[in-house]
Each structure stands twice: as structure tokens, then as C-alpha cells.
Design an enzyme around this catalytic site. Sequence first.
Site, short mmCIF file in Angstrom:
data_model
loop_
_atom_site.label_atom_id
_atom_site.label_comp_id
_atom_site.label_asym_id
_atom_site.label_seq_id
_atom_site.Cartn_x
_atom_site.Cartn_y
_atom_site.Cartn_z
N ASP A 55 0.85 -1.19 0.00
CA ASP A 55 0.00 0.00 0.00
C ASP A 55 0.89 1.24 0.00
O ASP A 55 1.76 1.38 0.87
CB ASP A 55 -0.88 -0.04 1.27
CG ASP A 55 -1.90 1.08 1.28
OD1 ASP A 55 -2.25 1.58 0.21
OD2 ASP A 55 -2.34 1.46 2.39
N MET A 56 0.70 2.10 -0.96
CA MET A 56 1.50 3.33 -1.02
C MET A 56 1.18 4.21 0.18
O MET A 56 0.05 4.22 0.67
CB MET A 56 1.20 4.10 -2.31
CG MET A 56 1.40 3.31 -3.59
SD MET A 56 3.00 2.51 -3.71
CE MET A 56 4.07 3.94 -3.86
N TYR A 60 -1.39 10.41 -2.89
CA TYR A 60 -1.50 11.62 -3.72
C TYR A 60 -0.48 12.68 -3.26
O TYR A 60 0.04 13.45 -4.06
CB TYR A 60 -2.91 12.21 -3.65
CG TYR A 60 -3.99 11.43 -4.38
CD1 TYR A 60 -3.76 10.14 -4.85
CD2 TYR A 60 -5.25 11.99 -4.60
CE1 TYR A 60 -4.76 9.43 -5.51
CE2 TYR A 60 -6.24 11.29 -5.26
CZ TYR A 60 -5.99 10.01 -5.71
OH TYR A 60 -6.99 9.31 -6.35
N ASP A 157 -3.71 2.62 -5.46
CA ASP A 157 -2.39 2.58 -4.79
C ASP A 157 -2.15 1.31 -3.96
O ASP A 157 -1.38 1.32 -3.03
CB ASP A 157 -2.23 3.82 -3.90
CG ASP A 157 -3.01 3.72 -2.60
OD1 ASP A 157 -4.04 3.04 -2.57
OD2 ASP A 157 -2.55 4.31 -1.60
N GLU A 158 -2.82 0.24 -4.32
CA GLU A 158 -2.65 -1.02 -3.56
C GLU A 158 -2.44 -2.20 -4.49
O GLU A 158 -3.10 -2.29 -5.53
CB GLU A 158 -3.92 -1.33 -2.77
CG GLU A 158 -4.14 -0.56 -1.52
CD GLU A 158 -5.53 -0.88 -0.98
OE1 GLU A 158 -5.63 -1.68 -0.06
OE2 GLU A 158 -6.50 -0.33 -1.53
N1 DCP Z 1 -8.33 9.15 -1.79
C1 DCP Z 1 -9.33 10.02 -2.22
N2 DCP Z 1 -10.41 10.24 -1.44
C2 DCP Z 1 -10.53 9.62 -0.27
C3 DCP Z 1 -9.55 8.72 0.15
C4 DCP Z 1 -8.45 8.53 -0.62
O1 DCP Z 1 -9.21 10.59 -3.30
N3 DCP Z 1 -11.59 9.86 0.48
C5 DCP Z 1 -7.13 9.00 -2.62
C6 DCP Z 1 -6.02 9.85 -2.03
C7 DCP Z 1 -5.10 8.88 -1.38
C8 DCP Z 1 -5.29 7.64 -2.20
O2 DCP Z 1 -6.65 7.66 -2.61
O3 DCP Z 1 -3.75 9.35 -1.38
C9 DCP Z 1 -5.01 6.36 -1.44
O4 DCP Z 1 -5.84 6.29 -0.29
P1 DCP Z 1 -5.39 5.58 1.05
O5 DCP Z 1 -6.58 5.31 1.85
O6 DCP Z 1 -4.47 4.45 0.73
O7 DCP Z 1 -4.63 6.70 1.85
P2 DCP Z 1 -3.22 7.34 1.62
O8 DCP Z 1 -2.38 6.59 0.64
O9 DCP Z 1 -3.41 8.79 1.32
O10 DCP Z 1 -2.58 7.26 3.07
P3 DCP Z 1 -2.06 5.98 3.86
O11 DCP Z 1 -0.57 6.15 3.93
O12 DCP Z 1 -2.69 6.08 5.20
O13 DCP Z 1 -2.45 4.74 3.11
#
Ligand code: DCP
Length: 707
Positions: A55-56, A60, A157-158
Site C-alpha cells: 500500500d502506497m 497523492y 495505490d494497492e
Molecule cells: N483518496 C481520495 N479520497 C478519499 C480517500 C483517498 O481521493 N476519500 C485518494 C487519495 C489517497 C489515495 O486515494 O492518497 C489512497 O488512499 P489511502 O486510503 O491508501 O490513503 P493514503 O495513501 O493517502 O494514506 P495511507 O498512507 O494512510 O495509506
Amino acid sequence: MFSSIFQNSIPNVVEGVVVVEGKEEERRVEDWGEIEKMPVARPESSDSRVIAHIDMDCFYVQVEQRKQPTLRGHPTAVVQYNSWKGGGLIAVGYEARKYGVKRSMRGDEAKKVCPDIQLVQVPVARGKADLTVYRDAGSEVVSILSRKGRCERASIDEVYLDLTEVAETMLAENPPERLETICEEAFKSHVLGLHLDGSSNQDSVKKWFYMSDADRRDKLLACGALIVAELRLEVLKETEYTCSAGIAHNKMLAKLASGMNKPAQQTIVPLSSVSTLLESLPIKKMKQLGGKLGNSLQADLCVDTVGDLLQFSEDKLQERYGINTGTWLWNIARGICGEEVEGRLLPKSHGSGKTFPGRQALKTISSVQKWIYELCEELSERLVRDLEQNKRIAHTLTLHASAHKLNDSESLKKFPSKSCPLRYGIAKIQEDALNLFHAGLREYIGIHHAKMKQHNEWAITGLSVSASKIVATPSGTHSITKYFGNKNQTSSSALESNDIHTQDAAYLSSSGIGSSVELHLSEPQIANYEDEASDKHDMPCFNPDGDETEVCKASEKGLASKVTQSKMDFLGPVLKSEKQKRKFEKEKGNSSILKYFASGNSCSFPEPRHVKTFQERGASSSGMSVQGNQQQPMSGTTLSTCNLGQDDLRSDTWRSYKSDEIDPSVLKELPPEIQAEVRASFQPQKRANIVKRGSSIDHYFSPTANS
Ligand code: DCP
């Protein structure tokens, strides 16, 4: 006796792309297929698989930081482009999280808790968010991760990786204890259940990696962890992005683990740690137990943790929740998840949508048309890109909308989604989508149609168009690829002239059933028949007269000839010229295409299989007896749909879509109430919320770090 309240709640009854509404303005829907499916009990094929979930980290934000390196090391968040109250946060960097900035905040609120925060807007195109840059960044990462083992892109991102084979080879040829050097990153792993015995975590992990008398399954995990550590470093080196990972014996455990130590870290789940991990894990944190099913477990059975489930026999759980769900619950309590990593790097559908909240609601046909045209243009571009890059064609176009009726007490009625075969070319897609909208509107406003049309007593609050049933063109079958022009034809207009052939392909597809499917042609236009997107066994058709669905069953035997005939019946009225008709007649004889598109959709019922817990497997190998459990002879969605009767197929809007049609990242973009509605329908749960925060990532995130 318990009533089986969930037996009929399996949502996988209608193929299509889910209708979702963007958090504020819009979202681009992409179905990576990972979405939280209804529980499907699958036995473990082996307890020594090596599965990784990657998982990245704050994805974003990382993408924006790579674009603007000056943002590195600074608290940063990405916001929706709507500037109301500073825009809604959709991604929050880890530096900003230390100040208490959360995704639920708006920009203004984030500024209050972290005045130095840098807010970056998502790119905008056609008056709406354009996620291309993030999607492409995800693809870059996937191309690296897929170098080892089977790779399934689960969201933007997964990724899941099945590393079993490569780990087995490593164990046979170069086991960790014989390696002269081990990638240091691997020693930073977290090994669940590892006793530190006074040593540092890193020293203990090192010992664990080198333990020559360890259980073979642990050794395989150690090999998997080494491979993942190296892959993560490659990702960092080649893309500048960090990611976190979970390494376990199945997907469920790997996913649970990947979020436990973020960012830029990895967590290993040895078999021996599974029961302790699940024992105290809140039931609602478990994937698919965040909704109704989790609520029922809490309220009716007083189950608060996954461990609490252990007290119930499989029979009891089946009696309460139905055979499949009961077995699934029994399995997850023991850490069993037989779900395979699908070798899939591309999305199962494409979509483009926009919401129109409050006063932005669309109240005239012309405004709806304007937006449908915009969305279709974007969709068409993506389809052409997919075709060019991946040689894939989509077969079904679906229009979804959300609406309310003005001054109408019945305004809770859902706007029905409509589908038709997809014809390539912007103008065709626009025309068809608009027709689908009209068909939906007629149904939505029902008997008040005339009056409402006249007085515009409806308002559209969300629109989306999606393309699904995407199939790779058969390799070596030039006849199909030539329909779509060559690589250099980048514009969709290049496809326009060939649209009828694409239509042909669409109709010939496995989804285009043939003559035994009843098509509902309310008007002599292509777009006015409802969802042809029916696999010959398991696909229900939309009934244009209501929300209810009916199962279309086409016999496999003689499918090709039926398809050909009904294709002609169907296409006849839309062929515009004699030339097209002749060309169409010619293509009818293309048996290789027919064969290709007619294959691979039978309803499969695997033999009942015996399930063992991990522990039982260990026990059986050491001569202890194992209590057998018969799995139900089912195959996920297939059985759900094959076996459901008419009543079962009656569903509300969300249940009208396969749960695996929803992109989890899209789901997260929705307004909370809509997320709740979707979750309630599918009982999905994203990753378990057991993330331990606070680990330093300075190494990766400092402005100077580059490796
Ligand atoms: N995303 C979005 N709207 C949301 C949730 C997420 O557009 N309500 C997008 C932005 C995130 C990406 O999807 O960067 C991946 O979501 P993740 O839940 O994996 O969260 P992040 O990668 O941002 O953070 P983490 O490091 O906690 O996984």
C-alpha cells in the site's frame, strides 16, 4: 432458530459499474476489482502461500511532492479543487498528520491546526478533477512490483503479490541463513509475535531471518519478506515513492498487516501470531464487517472482536447467517482466507462522474446533456487509451444518476441505472448515454412524466458514465484489432468510423447473450434496451419496467449461431448504410472472434472442499485429528447469481451492482452518508484501522533523501 437475514442480501446480482457520487464534485471511477465483496467462503488452497499486500503511503501527497520537490519534508495535503472552506482534504502527508491534520478536515480547518501546511489542489480538466497523474503513478509502481510473482492491482495505490513460487525457489536455492548479505531493509520488518528477549527489534528480526530450525512456513515468509523489502527499495529508487507492506499466508492477513506499521515499513504475520492478532481485533475493523453484518454480530451475538467468533460452531453461524456467510465467518475467526491473488494489472471498468450538490443540481435536459457529453468525452479518451496501450475493448456502457423530485413526497425513489452495448467514438457514446439518461428519467418520474417534464420538477445531483466488460482483444487475432485502427490512431474519431464493428464485437461478447436473452427495446434505438451486459448464466437483465431484475440464462450450446442471428436482428436497424451492412455480413463469418467472445463464462460449481484451519493443518501434519468442514459448492458471484431466485434479485440501488465493481478509493471520496449507504449494502471495510503511527520516515521524506 435463527433467521437467516443475510442469506438474501448477497449483492452480486447485477453486473455493472457502481453508481457512486463524488465527495464533493466528481470522481473518476475505476474498478480495480478489489472492492469489498460480500463474504465468500473459500478454503485455503495451502497454508504455506506467501502473499504480500503493498500500500502506497499518503499516495497523492507523494505524487505531488515528486512533482514539486520543495514540498518534501513539509506538512502537505491534497485537496479537492472546490475551494469552499479551503477544499476537502483527500490525502494527508505524514508530517501533517503529526499536527493532527485528518482527511475528514477541510483546508481551512487543517490550516488552523497546522498553519504551515501546504495545500495542493488535485489537477483539473473539463471542470472536474483529473486523476490521471495519480493513476499513472500507480501504474509505474505496479510495473515494478509485478516483476516478482503474480500481481493484482487492487486499487489506485494497492497491490497484492503472490510470491509463493519465488519464495519457494529462494528457500530451496538460497535460504536466508545461507545468504552472505541480507538487504538491511528486511531487518527493519516487524514480525508479529516475535519475542524481543531484551534485544532490539532489529536484532531480534535478524535472528528470526537467520533461524535455520524455523518452521518451513516461517522460512517461506522470511523469503517473501526479503523479496518485498527489495521490491520496496526498487520502487523508492525508481519512482521516489515509499510504500508499506504486509507479508502473510493469505490476502486477508497481508492486508491487515500492511497498515500496521506505516509509512515505509513492512510487517510479517507468522502463522503462530494469527490467533493473537485476531483475538483482540475489533470485529468492525475486519474487511466486510464494517456494515450490517458486523452490526448484527455485535448486537445479536455480542461479538466484539474477531476472537469472540471462535465460540460459535460453524453450524450455528450458518444457521444465523446462511451457509456461505456462516462458513466465511467461521473461517475468518481462524485466519482462513482462500482468496487467490488474481493476475490483473488493469482496471475492470472505467468511469467518469460528477456530483451536483445543493444549488448546483441540474434541472434542465440541456444542462444534463452538457455534462453527459463532458463525461462521455473523458470516458471515450480513456477507452481509446486503454485500447491503444492494452489492446482492450469495453462492451457495456452504463449511465448512473442520482436525483430527487422537487415537491414530491416520493422523492426517495432511486434513479435507475441503464446500460447498453458500448459503441466506440465520442459522438456515439454521447448519444447512447443521453438516450440511457432519458430512459432512466422516464422510469424515474413514472406516471408524473409528462407533468414533470413540462415543469422540470426533478433535479439531478449526480451523473456518471462507465464502461465495463472490458476484454483483451485476442492475441494474434488481427481481425479484431484492425477494427480499432492502428497504434498511431490516437483520436477517438479514428474509431468513429469503425463504431459499428466495435458494436459488433460488443454484441458478440460473452456479455452479449444472443437470442435467448430477452432484450427490452422500448424504442428503436440502441440505447433504449436495458443492460445487455449479461453473462450467459449469471447475469440478470435490467427490466425497463422497474427496478427489479430478471436472470437471463442462455444455453451455452449453439451460442455462436444464436449470437450471430440475434446480432443481425439487433444490429439490423442501426446499420446506417448498405456498405456497413455488407461489412457487417462479412464480419459475421469471423469464427475466431465468435469463439473468443463466446467462451469462458460458464457457471462453475467447484466440488465441496474440506477446510482446515491453519492450526488444524499443523495438527494434521503432526498426526492429530482434524474436524472437517464442508465448504458450500459455490463460486463467489457465480453461485450468488446462479442460485438466486427472482425475489433475491430484487434490490435497492446499491445492491443492484456487484460489490466488486466499486473502487475502494472511489468509495472513500464519497460523502459520509453515501459511504454509509454503500457500506451498509455491501458490509465492506477498508483496511483494518490498526495503524501504529509515529515512526520516523525522515529518511525517505527529507528533501535531500533520494534513495
Ligand atoms: N483518496 C481520495 N479520497 C478519499 C480517500 C483517498 O481521493 N476519500 C485518494 C487519495 C489517497 C489515495 O486515494 O492518497 C489512497 O488512499 P489511502 O486510503 O491508501 O490513503 P493514503 O495513501 O493517502 O494514506 P495511507 O498512507 O494512510 O495509506
